[in-house]
Design a protein around this motif. Structure first.
Motif, PDB file in Angstrom:
ATOM      1  N   TRP A 140       6.155   1.666  -5.699  1.00 21.92           N
ATOM      2  CA  TRP A 140       4.806   2.357  -5.197  1.00 21.92           C
ATOM      3  C   TRP A 140       3.703   1.239  -5.311  1.00 21.92           C
ATOM      4  CZ3 TRP A 140       4.980   7.015  -4.921  1.00 21.92           C
ATOM      5  CH2 TRP A 140       3.728   7.284  -5.255  1.00 21.92           C
ATOM      6  N   ARG A 141       2.320   1.237  -4.708  1.00 21.91           N
ATOM      7  CA  ARG A 141       1.858   0.499  -4.214  1.00 21.91           C
ATOM      8  C   ARG A 141      -0.049   1.488  -4.703  1.00 21.91           C
ATOM      9  NH1 ARG A 141       0.263  -1.908   1.088  1.00 21.91           N
ATOM     10  NH2 ARG A 141      -1.243  -2.226   0.297  1.00 21.91           N
ATOM     11  N   ASP A 142      -0.547   0.226  -4.825  1.00 19.84           N
ATOM     12  CA  ASP A 142      -2.036   0.972  -5.499  1.00 19.84           C
ATOM     13  C   ASP A 142      -1.595   1.306  -6.564  1.00 19.84           C
ATOM     14  OD1 ASP A 142      -3.729  -0.235  -2.955  1.00 19.84           O
ATOM     15  OD2 ASP A 142      -2.746   1.687  -2.113  1.00 19.84           O
ATOM     16  N   PRO A 143      -1.607   1.577  -8.476  1.00 19.78           N
ATOM     17  CA  PRO A 143      -1.306  -0.065  -7.873  1.00 19.78           C
ATOM     18  C   PRO A 143       0.830  -0.319  -7.857  1.00 19.78           C
ATOM     19  CG  PRO A 143      -1.027   1.362 -10.214  1.00 19.78           C
ATOM     20  CD  PRO A 143      -1.361   2.339  -9.233  1.00 19.78           C
ATOM     21  N   TRP A 144       0.852  -1.751  -7.452  1.00 25.17           N
ATOM     22  CA  TRP A 144       1.718  -2.364  -6.900  1.00 25.17           C
ATOM     23  C   TRP A 144       2.790  -1.773  -8.654  1.00 25.17           C
ATOM     24  CZ3 TRP A 144       3.661  -3.355  -2.284  1.00 25.17           C
ATOM     25  CH2 TRP A 144       2.922  -3.537  -1.224  1.00 25.17           C
ATOM     26  N   MET A 145       4.152  -1.600  -8.466  1.00 26.08           N
ATOM     27  CA  MET A 145       5.340  -1.376  -9.139  1.00 26.08           C
ATOM     28  C   MET A 145       6.358  -1.583  -8.342  1.00 26.08           C
ATOM     29  SD  MET A 145       4.410   2.497 -10.755  1.00 26.08           S
ATOM     30  CE  MET A 145       4.791   2.235 -12.112  1.00 26.08           C
TER      31      MET A 145
END
Length: 276
Positions: free
Chosen positions: A174-179
């Motif tokens: 994921w991004r925004d947040p980065w996971m």
């Protein structure tokens, strides 16, 4: 009636013959169809997209995180198939409170996933192709385990792994947040069997939230950007290559996380990617 155990370690009471199944897990929907569940599969989620021809006409019970519990109850299933990560515990609890048997999976390794599919086959019963699929999966995992490189090297040797570990990677989810994929996940174990070594780990969570600058400090050889759950694309790959300095690859998210008949091809594909 009979009882089977699921990944929670609790008994699930089932009729002697399971005639109606609802699946809340896309990868398990695919496995059920390949295993030969046939017309006994009476409901799936909106995200259960494969095999397309088999699921197209089935009743949909909304998403994996927000299933329509009334619709599921109305289908009168003998068994609901769920996953501890894909589905919410609240929804599983409510289905069980409504009198429905729920079989929950939660594999964290590829071998564990194969074993849980075997248990699910016993729970559903009467799956004519389950044993053959199981044999293929067991053989693929054993072959990958025999050929995996030693762990622990720094600065991997991606050209076939002779004399060293495989490439060190970070895999985003994921991004925004980065996971990112943590070490104690099915995806990490699959990549490990294919020959890669993770640079990220966080004992507190399976999917750590880490900002790009912290990932760059770890100096991965390779950053993987899957097509799901976040649909990373070419623009993301260009951005990540800029701040990481690593080789960046867009990869099939289903191959990375859908356990079942995809496992042999996924292991081969990631092995080829890592040794390219």
């Amino acid at each position: 009636m009979r009882q089977v155990g699921d990944a929670r370690g609790r008994p699930v009471a089932l009729p002697d013959r399971v005639d109606r199944v609802v699946s809340l897990v896309p990868s398990l929907t695919e496995w059920l169809v390949h295993a030969g569940v046939g017309e006994r599969l009476v409901g799936v989620t909106d995200w259960c997209a494969e095999p397309a021809e088999a699921v197209a006409g089935l009743p949909k019970v909304r998403g994996t995180k927000n299933p329509d519990l009334r619709a599921i109850l109305a289908l009168e299933p003998d068994l609901v198939v769920a996953n501890a990560e894909e589905n919410r515990k609240l929804d599983v609890d409510r289905l069980e409170a409504g009198g429905l048997p729920v079989f929950v999976t939660m594999p964290t390794t590829v071998a564990g996933a194969v074993a849980e599919l075997r248990d699910l086959a016993a729970a559903v019963g009467g799956l004519p192709h389950a044993a053959a699929i199981d044999a293929d999966l067991v053989a693929a995992v054993a072959a990958a385990d025999r050929s995996r490189p030693p762990a622990g090297g720094v600065g991997g040797t991606p050209g076939g792994f002779p004399g060293g570990s495989g490439p060190r990677y970070a895999c985003a989810v994921w991004r925004d947040p980065w996971m990112w994929v943590g070490r104690r996940t099915y995806a990490a174990d699959l990549l490990g069997l294919a020959g890669a070594e993770p640079v990220l780990d966080d004992p507190a969570t399976r999917y750590p939230k880490i900002e790009p600058d912290a990932v760059t400090v770890l100096r991965p050889d390779l950053v993987l950007l899957p097509s799901e759950p976040y649909a990373f694309g070419a623009a993301d790959a260009e951005e990540v290559a800029g701040w990481s300095g690593a080789r960046v690859e867009l990869v099939d998210g289903r191959a990375l996380t859908w356990y079942g008949p995809r496992i042999p091809a996924a292991l081969a594909a990631f092995r080829a990617l890592l040794t390219a």
